[in-house]
Design a protein around this motif. Structure first.
Motif, PDB file in Angstrom:
ATOM      1  N   THR A   1      59.523  10.215  24.743  1.00 27.00           N
ATOM      2  CA  THR A   1      60.805  10.106  24.443  1.00 27.00           C
ATOM      3  C   THR A   1      61.585   9.463  25.471  1.00 27.00           C
ATOM      4  OG1 THR A   1      61.151  12.278  25.734  1.00 27.00           O
ATOM      5  CG2 THR A   1      60.783  12.391  23.390  1.00 27.00           C
TER       6      THR A   1
ATOM      7  N   VAL B   1      64.371  10.521  26.994  1.00 28.24           N
ATOM      8  CA  VAL B   1      64.761  11.699  27.862  1.00 28.24           C
ATOM      9  C   VAL B   1      63.411  11.905  29.118  1.00 28.24           C
ATOM     10  CG1 VAL B   1      65.039  14.100  28.235  1.00 28.24           C
ATOM     11  CG2 VAL B   1      66.232  12.890  26.307  1.00 28.24           C
ATOM     12  N   SER B   2      62.310  11.706  28.589  1.00 28.49           N
ATOM     13  CA  SER B   2      61.223  11.609  29.531  1.00 28.49           C
ATOM     14  C   SER B   2      61.258  10.493  30.602  1.00 28.49           C
ATOM     15  CB  SER B   2      59.854  11.542  29.047  1.00 28.49           C
ATOM     16  OG  SER B   2      59.552  12.549  27.969  1.00 28.49           O
TER      17      SER B   2
ATOM     18  N   LEU C   1      64.045   8.824  31.313  1.00 31.59           N
ATOM     19  CA  LEU C   1      65.140   9.006  32.161  1.00 31.59           C
ATOM     20  C   LEU C   1      65.269  10.143  33.294  1.00 31.59           C
ATOM     21  CD1 LEU C   1      68.062   7.690  31.553  1.00 31.59           C
ATOM     22  CD2 LEU C   1      68.745   9.432  30.196  1.00 31.59           C
ATOM     23  N   SER C   2      64.590  11.081  32.769  1.00 32.99           N
ATOM     24  CA  SER C   2      64.575  12.224  33.813  1.00 32.99           C
ATOM     25  C   SER C   2      63.235  11.739  34.826  1.00 32.99           C
ATOM     26  CB  SER C   2      64.196  13.635  33.102  1.00 32.99           C
ATOM     27  OG  SER C   2      63.254  13.514  32.350  1.00 32.99           O
ATOM     28  N   ALA C   3      62.496  11.161  34.815  1.00 36.13           N
ATOM     29  CA  ALA C   3      61.511  10.849  35.564  1.00 36.13           C
ATOM     30  C   ALA C   3      61.720  10.349  37.027  1.00 36.13           C
ATOM     31  CB  ALA C   3      60.495   9.750  35.006  1.00 36.13           C
ATOM     32  N   MET C   4      61.497  11.119  37.989  1.00 39.62           N
ATOM     33  CA  MET C   4      61.794  10.739  39.282  1.00 39.62           C
ATOM     34  C   MET C   4      60.835   9.546  39.915  1.00 39.62           C
ATOM     35  SD  MET C   4      64.415  12.251  40.796  1.00 39.62           S
ATOM     36  CE  MET C   4      65.433  12.773  39.592  1.00 39.62           C
TER      37      MET C   4
ATOM     38  N   LEU D   1      55.254   9.283  34.895  1.00 37.40           N
ATOM     39  CA  LEU D   1      56.167  10.102  33.883  1.00 37.40           C
ATOM     40  C   LEU D   1      55.562  11.425  33.399  1.00 37.40           C
ATOM     41  CD1 LEU D   1      57.281   7.148  31.721  1.00 37.40           C
ATOM     42  CD2 LEU D   1      58.306   7.708  34.013  1.00 37.40           C
ATOM     43  N   LYS D   2      56.406  12.422  33.374  1.00 38.18           N
ATOM     44  CA  LYS D   2      55.971  13.862  32.738  1.00 38.18           C
ATOM     45  C   LYS D   2      56.222  13.677  31.302  1.00 38.18           C
ATOM     46  CE  LYS D   2      56.123  18.550  33.172  1.00 38.18           C
ATOM     47  NZ  LYS D   2      55.948  18.508  31.858  1.00 38.18           N
TER      48      LYS D   2
ATOM     49  N   GLY E   1      56.854  15.160  27.700  1.00 35.04           N
ATOM     50  CA  GLY E   1      57.752  16.359  27.264  1.00 35.04           C
ATOM     51  C   GLY E   1      57.271  17.418  26.598  1.00 35.04           C
TER      52      GLY E   1
ATOM     53  N   GLU F   1      66.101   1.313  32.157  1.00 35.26           N
ATOM     54  CA  GLU F   1      65.419   2.465  31.905  1.00 35.26           C
ATOM     55  C   GLU F   1      65.113   2.669  30.362  1.00 35.26           C
ATOM     56  OE1 GLU F   1      64.619   5.285  33.278  1.00 35.26           O
ATOM     57  OE2 GLU F   1      65.923   5.661  35.098  1.00 35.26           O
TER      58      GLU F   1
ATOM     59  N   TYR G   1      61.416   2.154  28.541  1.00 33.68           N
ATOM     60  CA  TYR G   1      61.108   3.244  27.789  1.00 33.68           C
ATOM     61  C   TYR G   1      60.454   2.396  26.340  1.00 33.68           C
ATOM     62  CZ  TYR G   1      62.124   6.134  23.586  1.00 33.68           C
ATOM     63  OH  TYR G   1      62.137   6.602  22.313  1.00 33.68           O
TER      64      TYR G   1
END
Ligand SMILES: [Zn+2]
Length: 97
Positions: free
Chosen positions: A12, A14-15, A17-20, A25-26, A28, A79, A83
């Motif tokens: 996703t 969001v995965s 986008l929210s990855a530091m 990547l983590k 979801g 980003e 993705y």
């Protein structure tokens, strides 16, 4: 579409986008880490840093606010591109087709 090898969940935005850490990547859906090819990620990171520095160095009308907006837009575009490239498999990763 590229899915997590652990839980079969699609990657996703969001995965991403929210990855530091863009190298890992983590997922979801589970604890699996989605790893893109480090060489490709490094090229992207160098590219975005170079473009960011260029934006900061340029004389922008309206000074700092428009620069921050430009950087945010640039970040979002990168980003989303990252993705899409991961999802479509343009960037090699441990996702399964
Ligand atoms: Zn998963």
């Amino acid at each position: 579409m590229s899915k997590c090898a652990g839980c079969n969940k699609e990657l996703t935005f969001v995965s991403v986008l929210s990855a530091m850490n863009p190298y890992s990547l983590k997922c979801g859906g589970c604890d699996e880490r989605i790893k893109a090819k480090p060489a490709v990620v490094t090229i992207l990171v160098v590219l975005i840093v170079a473009v960011s520095l260029a934006i900061l160095a340029l004389p922008f009308p309206g000074a700092s606010t428009s620069k921050i907006v430009a950087l945010l837009v640039l970040g979002a575009v990168f980003e989303f591109g990252f993705y899409l490239a991961l999802k479509k498999g343009f960037i090699g990763s441990n996702l399964v087709p």
